[in-house]
Design a protein around this motif. Structure first.
Motif, PDB file in Angstrom:
ATOM      1  N   VAL A 242       0.825  -1.201   0.000  1.00 29.34           N
ATOM      2  CA  VAL A 242       0.000   0.000   0.000  1.00 29.34           C
ATOM      3  C   VAL A 242       0.860   1.252   0.000  1.00 29.34           C
ATOM      4  O   VAL A 242       0.577   2.224  -0.710  1.00 29.34           O
ATOM      5  N   GLY A 243       1.915   1.284   0.838  1.00 30.36           N
ATOM      6  CA  GLY A 243       2.763   2.467   0.949  1.00 30.36           C
ATOM      7  C   GLY A 243       2.374   3.376   2.087  1.00 30.36           C
ATOM      8  O   GLY A 243       2.830   4.523   2.159  1.00 30.36           O
ATOM      9  N   ARG A 244       1.553   2.876   3.011  1.00 32.38           N
ATOM     10  CA  ARG A 244       1.135   3.640   4.184  1.00 32.38           C
ATOM     11  C   ARG A 244       1.105   2.724   5.402  1.00 32.38           C
ATOM     12  O   ARG A 244       0.953   1.509   5.273  1.00 32.38           O
ATOM     13  N   ASP A 245       1.212   3.335   6.569  1.00 29.35           N
ATOM     14  CA  ASP A 245       1.038   2.585   7.803  1.00 29.35           C
ATOM     15  C   ASP A 245      -0.423   2.162   7.914  1.00 29.35           C
ATOM     16  O   ASP A 245      -1.328   2.949   7.628  1.00 29.35           O
ATOM     17  N   LYS A 246      -0.651   0.937   8.338  1.00 29.63           N
ATOM     18  CA  LYS A 246      -2.010   0.415   8.353  1.00 29.63           C
ATOM     19  C   LYS A 246      -2.878   1.092   9.404  1.00 29.63           C
ATOM     20  O   LYS A 246      -4.060   1.369   9.169  1.00 29.63           O
ATOM     21  N   ARG A 247      -2.315   1.375  10.571  1.00 27.36           N
ATOM     22  CA  ARG A 247      -3.114   1.936  11.659  1.00 27.36           C
ATOM     23  C   ARG A 247      -3.340   3.428  11.486  1.00 27.36           C
ATOM     24  O   ARG A 247      -4.466   3.910  11.564  1.00 27.36           O
ATOM     25  N   THR A 248      -2.276   4.175  11.245  1.00 31.03           N
ATOM     26  CA  THR A 248      -2.372   5.633  11.229  1.00 31.03           C
ATOM     27  C   THR A 248      -2.647   6.228   9.854  1.00 31.03           C
ATOM     28  O   THR A 248      -3.155   7.340   9.747  1.00 31.03           O
ATOM     29  N   GLY A 249      -2.266   5.520   8.796  1.00 30.59           N
ATOM     30  CA  GLY A 249      -2.362   6.080   7.449  1.00 30.59           C
ATOM     31  C   GLY A 249      -1.176   6.928   7.068  1.00 30.59           C
ATOM     32  O   GLY A 249      -1.147   7.505   5.977  1.00 30.59           O
ATOM     33  N   CYS A 250      -0.167   7.013   7.932  1.00 31.97           N
ATOM     34  CA  CYS A 250       1.011   7.825   7.623  1.00 31.97           C
ATOM     35  C   CYS A 250       1.764   7.258   6.424  1.00 31.97           C
ATOM     36  O   CYS A 250       1.959   6.043   6.325  1.00 31.97           O
ATOM     37  N   PRO A 251       2.227   8.112   5.505  1.00 31.33           N
ATOM     38  CA  PRO A 251       2.958   7.632   4.334  1.00 31.33           C
ATOM     39  C   PRO A 251       4.333   7.097   4.717  1.00 31.33           C
ATOM     40  O   PRO A 251       5.014   7.639   5.589  1.00 31.33           O
ATOM     41  N   LEU A 252       4.756   6.038   4.019  1.00 29.00           N
ATOM     42  CA  LEU A 252       6.069   5.443   4.252  1.00 29.00           C
ATOM     43  C   LEU A 252       7.139   6.191   3.470  1.00 29.00           C
ATOM     44  O   LEU A 252       6.889   6.708   2.377  1.00 29.00           O
ATOM     45  N   VAL A 253       8.337   6.203   4.039  1.00 23.71           N
ATOM     46  CA  VAL A 253       9.499   6.704   3.311  1.00 23.71           C
ATOM     47  C   VAL A 253      10.486   5.575   3.029  1.00 23.71           C
ATOM     48  O   VAL A 253      11.316   5.678   2.126  1.00 23.71           O
ATOM     49  N   SER A 254      10.398   4.486   3.796  1.00 24.53           N
ATOM     50  CA  SER A 254      11.295   3.357   3.548  1.00 24.53           C
ATOM     51  C   SER A 254      10.690   2.104   4.150  1.00 24.53           C
ATOM     52  O   SER A 254       9.828   2.164   5.039  1.00 24.53           O
ATOM     53  N   PRO A 268       2.141  10.238  12.987  1.00 25.05           N
ATOM     54  CA  PRO A 268       1.067  11.201  13.244  1.00 25.05           C
ATOM     55  C   PRO A 268       1.478  12.260  14.245  1.00 25.05           C
ATOM     56  O   PRO A 268       2.465  12.118  14.952  1.00 25.05           O
ATOM     57  N   SER A 269       0.687  13.315  14.288  1.00 24.87           N
ATOM     58  CA  SER A 269       0.923  14.367  15.261  1.00 24.87           C
ATOM     59  C   SER A 269       0.806  13.803  16.677  1.00 24.87           C
ATOM     60  O   SER A 269       0.040  12.865  16.909  1.00 24.87           O
ATOM     61  N   PRO A 270       1.555  14.332  17.650  1.00 25.13           N
ATOM     62  CA  PRO A 270       1.432  13.849  19.030  1.00 25.13           C
ATOM     63  C   PRO A 270       0.020  13.976  19.588  1.00 25.13           C
ATOM     64  O   PRO A 270      -0.322  13.293  20.540  1.00 25.13           O
TER      65      PRO A 270
END
Length: 408
Positions: A242-254, A268-270
């Motif tokens: 997918v290219g994103r974290d499953k829980r947060t939806g944050c985009p991957l860089v590696s 994600p933001s704190p």
């Protein structure tokens, strides 16, 4: 002016429920007969948009935000209309037909294939009407009223059907902003200020196509998702695909060798837990420098963010997705998937996304070109059950329905 149903302007939010009806014309019908039949039907739909159901007389019902949008397919231009088929529709307005035995590629060079059970693509008719509303009743009533009206016309005319509904599909948007594979969906869609440049058909110097200016092209693909195959893939491989974290939806860089993903710094933001919550807008449109495996993910293959947006070679499109759930006779009993809808000033944009190797190319969903050899099931995750491309004429004052001038 664009027809309603695109929802591209800032602050516009589409209704949560979707339906589309595909209409074919009688082979012996003249363009005058088709014009009259569509004008009559469009009048029924204009009434529905303000809560008038003709069988109920003066009784009003809640319109529930119903919108209707009319598209015209390449098959319509076989007849002698006042304008020839638009060049973009001629060259890029058709998907391949399924094989006689079922299945087969949607386009040459694409990794999307028809489901093996599909032997007839019923989404390639003369007309398509998209309905969007706030409730199931709004769009379902529209489908039923179309069916009732066409049936009544046929009874009145001794069984002849100038227009006939070949099939319809329905869908809905999810309030959790996720898809059936549980990942956040639609996060990398176009910013509102960019959309018009990619959507609206512009002057091209061809007087035969001046009637298109201000309109758009609408593409539809009904895509089933094999949850059995998806559930057989490890979570780490799912994240890489997918290219994103499953829980947060944050985009991957590696993505590390073991499959663990590193997300963009600060996401994600704190103060929030996922990218759809307030305060993380900066991470929704992904413009990152990423490693090789992440570049092969679905998110990065489908969203290259090339500029300028109004240049068709950028391959930017505006997407609207509506999930679906339906019963299947026999195992697996349940079929889930996505009604993929996109708007663009030329369908060439979508063709490029689906066929070029550095875009989705021959991959079925994401990953390397031969990723199905390394991740069993990834190469057969998606299957097409119907697909079509239609030109959506602009709204012109005085026309009984959009595009009526073609029949004069």
């Amino acid at each position: 002016m664009l027809q309603e149903g695109c929802y591209h302007r800032p602050g516009q939010t589409p209704g949560k429920v979707f339906a589309v009806a595909f209409l074919r014309t009688d082979e012996s019908a003249t363009k005058d007969q088709i014009r009259a039949a569509m004008a009559d039907l469009w009048g029924v739909l204009k009434d529905l948009r303000v809560g008038i159901v003709r069988d109920l007389g003066n009784v009003r019902v809640p319109p529930s935000g119903l919108t209707a949008m009319l598209g015209m397919g390449s098959n319509l231009f076989v007849m002698d209309l006042s304008r020839p088929i638009p060049i973009a529709l001629r060259d890029f307005g058709r998907f391949r037909s399924p094989l006689a035995s079922g299945g087969g590629p949607l386009l040459i060079g694409s990794g999307l294939n028809y489901d093996p059970s599909v032997i007839d693509n019923q989404c390639t008719e003369e007309f398509a009407i998209q309905f969007i509303g706030d409730t199931d009743l709004a769009v379902n009533r529209a489908i039923v009223e179309v069916w009732k009206h066409l049936g009544e016309v046929a009874r009145r005319d001794g069984g002849r059907t100038v227009l006939d509904m070949s099939c319809f599909y329905t869908g809905f948007q999810r309030e959790d902003h996720r898809s059936w594979i549980d990942f956040h969906d639609g996060l990398s869609n176009m910013r509102s200020e960019e959309r018009e440049g990619a959507i609206v058909i512009k002057p091209n110097g061809n007087p035969d196509e001046d009637w298109l200016i201000g309109g758009t092209y609408w593409a539809f693909v009904r895509i089933a998702v094999s949850l059995q195959r998806w559930m057989s893939i490890s979570v780490s491989d799912q994240i890489a695909l997918v290219g994103r974290d499953k829980r947060t939806g944050c985009p991957l860089v590696s993505v590390a060798a073991g499959g663990e993903g590193e997300t963009v710094l600060g996401c994600p933001s704190p103060f929030t837990g996922e990218v759809t919550m307030p305060g993380i807008d900066a991470f929704i449109e992904t413009r990152l420098v990423v490693d090789g495996r992440v570049r092969q993910s679905h998110v990065h293959r489908a969203n290259h963010h090339q500029e300028p947006v109004d240049d068709p070679s950028s391959a930017r499109i505006f997407r609207q997705g509506y999930e679906f759930l339906e019963q299947v006779v026999g195992p697996p009993r349940v079929r889930v998937g996505l009604n993929f809808v996109s708007f663009q000033d030329t369908p060439q944009r979508l063709h490029r996304i689906l066929t070029q190797p550095n875009w989705l190319g021959s991959t079925n969903f994401g990953g390397a070109e031969n990723d199905d050899q390394h991740i069993p099931g990834a190469g057969e995750l998606l299957a097409v059950h119907g697909a079509g491309i239609y030109v959506v004429p602009p709204v012109v004052e005085g026309e009984a329905f959009p595009g009526e001038g073609l029949f004069r």
